[in-house]
Design an enzyme around this catalytic site. Structure first.
Site, PDB file in Angstrom:
ATOM      1  N   GLU A  48      60.853  49.831  14.058  1.00 20.15           N
ATOM      2  CA  GLU A  48      59.889  49.847  15.160  1.00 20.15           C
ATOM      3  C   GLU A  48      58.820  50.920  14.978  1.00 20.15           C
ATOM      4  O   GLU A  48      57.677  50.715  15.344  1.00 20.15           O
ATOM      5  CB  GLU A  48      60.601  50.006  16.507  1.00 20.15           C
ATOM      6  N   TYR A 131      58.199  51.849  24.525  1.00 25.59           N
ATOM      7  CA  TYR A 131      58.523  50.599  23.826  1.00 25.59           C
ATOM      8  C   TYR A 131      59.709  50.796  22.875  1.00 25.59           C
ATOM      9  O   TYR A 131      60.672  50.022  22.883  1.00 25.59           O
ATOM     10  CB  TYR A 131      57.304  50.055  23.042  1.00 25.59           C
ATOM     11  N   ASP A 149      55.719  45.386  24.189  1.00 23.96           N
ATOM     12  CA  ASP A 149      54.725  45.742  23.168  1.00 23.96           C
ATOM     13  C   ASP A 149      53.530  44.806  23.329  1.00 23.96           C
ATOM     14  O   ASP A 149      53.469  44.032  24.295  1.00 23.96           O
ATOM     15  CB  ASP A 149      55.334  45.671  21.757  1.00 23.96           C
ATOM     16  N   CYS A 213      55.409  25.542  22.704  1.00 27.00           N
ATOM     17  CA  CYS A 213      55.981  26.682  23.430  1.00 27.00           C
ATOM     18  C   CYS A 213      57.069  26.246  24.398  1.00 27.00           C
ATOM     19  O   CYS A 213      56.846  25.352  25.227  1.00 27.00           O
ATOM     20  CB  CYS A 213      54.875  27.412  24.181  1.00 27.00           C
TER      21      CYS A 213
HETATM   22  N1  ADE Z   1      56.712  43.720  15.952  1.00 24.41           N
HETATM   23  C1  ADE Z   1      57.141  44.901  16.412  1.00 24.41           C
HETATM   24  N2  ADE Z   1      58.475  44.949  16.458  1.00 24.41           N
HETATM   25  C2  ADE Z   1      58.916  43.751  15.988  1.00 24.41           C
HETATM   26  C3  ADE Z   1      60.175  43.196  15.766  1.00 24.41           C
HETATM   27  N3  ADE Z   1      61.267  43.881  16.025  1.00 24.41           N
HETATM   28  N4  ADE Z   1      60.237  41.954  15.282  1.00 24.41           N
HETATM   29  C4  ADE Z   1      59.113  41.286  15.018  1.00 24.41           C
HETATM   30  N5  ADE Z   1      57.903  41.742  15.190  1.00 24.41           N
HETATM   31  C5  ADE Z   1      57.785  42.977  15.667  1.00 24.41           C
END
Ligand code: ADE
Length: 370
Positions: A48, A131, A149, A213
């Site tokens: 992350e 986040y 996020d 979706c």
């Molecule tokens: N973007 C930020 N964190 C992510 C995650 N864990 N999986 C996919 N895209 C991301």
């Protein structure tokens, strides 16, 4: 994670259906990303931090590099800042790398090497914001915390047709409260990753794939045909120019070996802790080479060199955009036969350049030089 009062929330019918469709869609469509294959709080922390301001395809190789070089949080805590920055090279926003190492050190010194399981303790880790805290608690420990996020902002703003700007504190409070109300408390990790994945694969910024979706029947933006107008941002950040004049100072010794001068950037500015070439900045205004040669700092530089030969035409140029700055950089060549030790630079063999982490801007400039 801030909370708002319940009356600030929009009407949110169909929460159960949304949760279960999102979960089923995630089970079927989630990309097999490396940090999902081998889930641990350390892997979530690493991935992350790397993925902030970085695309998944770009972040992937860095994630592999870091897990290979630092298999455990103890390994990362024991690394030097130079080594972490060298591994981070090219990712940008280097304070993330510096903070990641400091967070690892704190995890080892204060938490016995265990990534904390509470918001309060996670808040003590440098570089770990709301986040990342929510991601660690939900993805790694499956604890019922929301996380929001950029992907999640987009999905929520469209799903509930929220027009609150996502770049204001009030707007962000609302989105976090909506995320909390929508959270599937039985499967928080899957739910949060489902929202992120939906935003990454389906509910994309331009031309979202609404027909694919799983939440389309409940999407208020889609119903009104305004999905591409959401989310709303209040203001664009102003980007100011910054002019940087770099000097490739080649010092050839008696044996014919080529050396260059570099220095490590200090605190309080971009690229802290990274290496660069000697630099003169002229602020928000660019100057002609004649004006550059009149600068006192240019005279100081030349007077510290033996038999300097300054080439007045730049040997490389590069424009580089940061979040708040547009950098215009030029590179000039100075050849010399020796260096006064009082110059505040380090002399290194040119062949050892790769052992130092330079900002990508410097790499781009040097790539234009034979
Ligand atoms: N973007 C930020 N964190 C992510 C995650 N864990 N999986 C996919 N895209 C991301």
């Amino acid at each position: 994670m801030k909370r708002t009062t319940a009356e600030a929330l929009p009407p949110m019918p169909h929460i159960r259906e949304i949760q279960s469709r999102l979960g089923a869609w995630y089970d079927e469509h989630a990309r097999p990303l490396p940090w999902r294959a081998d889930v641990s709080a350390y892997h979530v922390l690493l991935s992350e931090i790397i993925l902030q301001q970085t695309r998944v395809d770009q972040g992937m190789s860095y994630y592999h590099r870091f897990t290979e070089r630092f298999p455990s949080v103890e390994d990362l805590a024991a690394a030097s800042e130079d080594e972490v920055l060298l591994l981070w090279q090219g990712l940008g926003y280097y304070s993330r790398g510096r903070n990641l190492r400091r967070a690892a050190q704190l995890i080892v010194s204060d938490f016995g090497g265990e990534i904390p399981r509470t918001l309060e303790e996670l808040s003590r880790l440098p570089g770990v914001g709301p986040y990342t805290r929510g991601a660690i608690l939900s993805f790694a420990y499956d604890l019922p915390y929301p996380t929001v996020d950029g992907n999640v902002y987009r999905v929520l703003s469209r799903l509930f047709a929220l027009s609150a700007p996502i770049d204001t504190t009030t707007g962000q409070r609302l989105y976090w409260a909506v995320a909390e109300a929508l959270l599937d408390r039985a499967h928080p990790g899957r739910h949060n990753q489902g929202l992120i994945e939906l935003g990454a694969l389906c509910c994309i910024p331009r031309r979202p794939h609404c027909s694919e979706c799983p939440l389309q029947p409940y999407c208020l933006a889609h119903r009104s045909g305004i999905e591409e107008e959401l989310p709303i941002k209040q203001g664009k950040t102003k980007v100011l120019p910054r002019y940087m004049y770099y000097f490739l100072i080649r010092v050839t010794d008696e044996a014919g070996l080529s050396h260059i001068l570099i220095h490590r950037r200090g605190e309080g500015d971009i690229w802290q802790g990274l290496y660069e070439l000697p630099l003169i900045e002229t602020g928000e205004e660019g100057v002609e080479v004649e004006a550059l040669m009149e600068q006192a700092s240019f005279h100081r530089l030349l007077s510290g060199l033996q038999a300097p030969r300054f080439h007045s035409a730049p040997i490389a140029r590069h424009a580089h955009r940061l979040s708040h700055r547009q950098i215009y950089a030029s590179l000039f060549l100075i050849e010399a036969s020796g260096v006064d030790p009082s110059l505040p630079y380090r002399l290194i063999p040119e062949s050892e350049r790769g052992a130092y982490a330079f900002p990508i801007l410097i790499e781009r400039l040097l790539a234009q030089v034979r």
